[in-house]
Design an enzyme around this catalytic site. Structure first.
Site, PDB file in Angstrom:
ATOM      1  N   ASP A 279       0.868  -1.176   0.000  1.00  0.00           N
ATOM      2  CA  ASP A 279       0.000   0.000   0.000  1.00  0.00           C
ATOM      3  C   ASP A 279       0.909   1.232   0.000  1.00  0.00           C
ATOM      4  O   ASP A 279       1.463   1.603   1.048  1.00  0.00           O
ATOM      5  CB  ASP A 279      -0.904   0.010   1.232  1.00  0.00           C
ATOM      6  CG  ASP A 279      -1.988  -1.059   1.182  1.00  0.00           C
ATOM      7  OD1 ASP A 279      -1.754  -2.120   0.572  1.00  0.00           O
ATOM      8  OD2 ASP A 279      -3.065  -0.840   1.777  1.00  0.00           O
TER       9      ASP A 279
ATOM     10  N   LYS B 257      -6.645   3.381  -3.325  1.00  0.00           N
ATOM     11  CA  LYS B 257      -7.096   3.390  -1.931  1.00  0.00           C
ATOM     12  C   LYS B 257      -7.406   4.819  -1.502  1.00  0.00           C
ATOM     13  O   LYS B 257      -6.678   5.751  -1.846  1.00  0.00           O
ATOM     14  CB  LYS B 257      -5.998   2.770  -1.063  1.00  0.00           C
ATOM     15  CG  LYS B 257      -6.273   2.711   0.427  1.00  0.00           C
ATOM     16  CD  LYS B 257      -5.114   1.997   1.121  1.00  0.00           C
ATOM     17  CE  LYS B 257      -5.193   2.098   2.631  1.00  0.00           C
ATOM     18  NZ  LYS B 257      -4.038   1.432   3.287  1.00  0.00           N
TER      19      LYS B 257
ATOM     20  N   LYS C 178      -9.925   0.253  -2.692  1.00  0.00           N
ATOM     21  CA  LYS C 178      -9.860  -0.066  -1.265  1.00  0.00           C
ATOM     22  C   LYS C 178     -10.308   1.165  -0.498  1.00  0.00           C
ATOM     23  O   LYS C 178      -9.707   2.233  -0.611  1.00  0.00           O
ATOM     24  CB  LYS C 178      -8.447  -0.464  -0.854  1.00  0.00           C
ATOM     25  CG  LYS C 178      -8.301  -0.742   0.643  1.00  0.00           C
ATOM     26  CD  LYS C 178      -6.912  -1.235   0.995  1.00  0.00           C
ATOM     27  CE  LYS C 178      -6.722  -1.349   2.499  1.00  0.00           C
ATOM     28  NZ  LYS C 178      -5.376  -1.871   2.863  1.00  0.00           N
TER      29      LYS C 178
END
Length: 233
Positions: A106, A170, A199
């Site tokens: 991430d 995300k 996400k």
């Protein structure tokens, strides 16, 4: 049955698979090894999709989950939480995390460069990170920190991520001025191609919030409240 409200390839949610959407996350600066052990145990019990921890704990998570009968991904963060590390630094972090066993990265997009409209530099960095992750059969999730973005910025950031062939976009680090909201997720889903997933992360603490994000188009939920969400505690 295919639902036209969702992009092609999107799996329609049902309550039985809620756990498979959750990245069980602990990124507190004061998280101890005991805390990490606890979230690994919870991920094992509730069959969460992934455990997301700071890079220093990746080897420990791999050890804790080694004999788990289901596949739980090991995720970590890169350039976290500000995103303005150099590309070389992010690549080094990513390479080390992958060598230690991480299967998902991430990474925080370089918002400083993005706000300077250095879009080519931002895209090139993400391309390099995506290539590195994919060479190791890992996923790259890019955190764009939506609370800092207006509508034009959101569109541009999603377009850059799609061009870089990242796996997920995300919403938030959880350390910014705001977290995920369903309307932003819905906008992201309308911009991104079907192969790039979303996400939702940041401030998601309840079952109702998680469901709202999934219905808006999220295919992962990043949260430290995974147990409370799946048990509706």
């Amino acid at each position: 049955m295919w639902n036209p409200a969702f992009p092609a390839g999107f799996s329609v949610f049902n309550m039985d698979n809620l756990s498979s959407y959750i990245d069980h996350t602990l990124l507190s600066a004061t998280a101890s090894e005991t805390d990490i052990r606890k979230i690994c145990e919870e991920a094992w019990i509730h069959q969460f999709k992934a455990v997301c921890v700071a890079p220093v704990y990746v080897p420990y998570v791999m050890e804790m989950l080694e004999f788990c009968p289901i596949k739980i991904e090991t995720a970590t963060v890169i350039g976290f939480p500000m995103g303005y590390s150099t590309t070389a630094t992010k690549l080094f972090e990513a390479r080390e995390a992958l060598q230690n066993g991480a299967t998902e990265l991430d990474v925080v997009m370089n918002l400083s460069q993005f706000k300077s409209m250095a879009y080519l530099s931002v895209r090139e960095e993400l391309i390099q990170l995506a290539d590195l992750a994919h060479e190791q059969n890992a996923l790259l999730k890019v955190i764009i920190e939506t609370a800092y973005l207006d509508s034009f910025d959101l569109y541009t950031a999603c377009e850059i991520c799609a061009e870089a062939k990242v796996d997920f976009v995300k919403t938030s680090t959880g350390f910014g001025p705001g977290g995920a909201d369903a309307e932003t997720v819905r906008k992201m889903r309308s911009i991104l191609p079907a192969e790039v997933k979303i996400k939702a992360s940041g401030g998601i603490k309840t079952y109702e919030q998680a469901i709202a994000m999934i219905e808006a188009g999220a295919e992962r939920i990043g949260t430290s409240s995974g147990v409370a969400i799946v048990t509706r505690a």
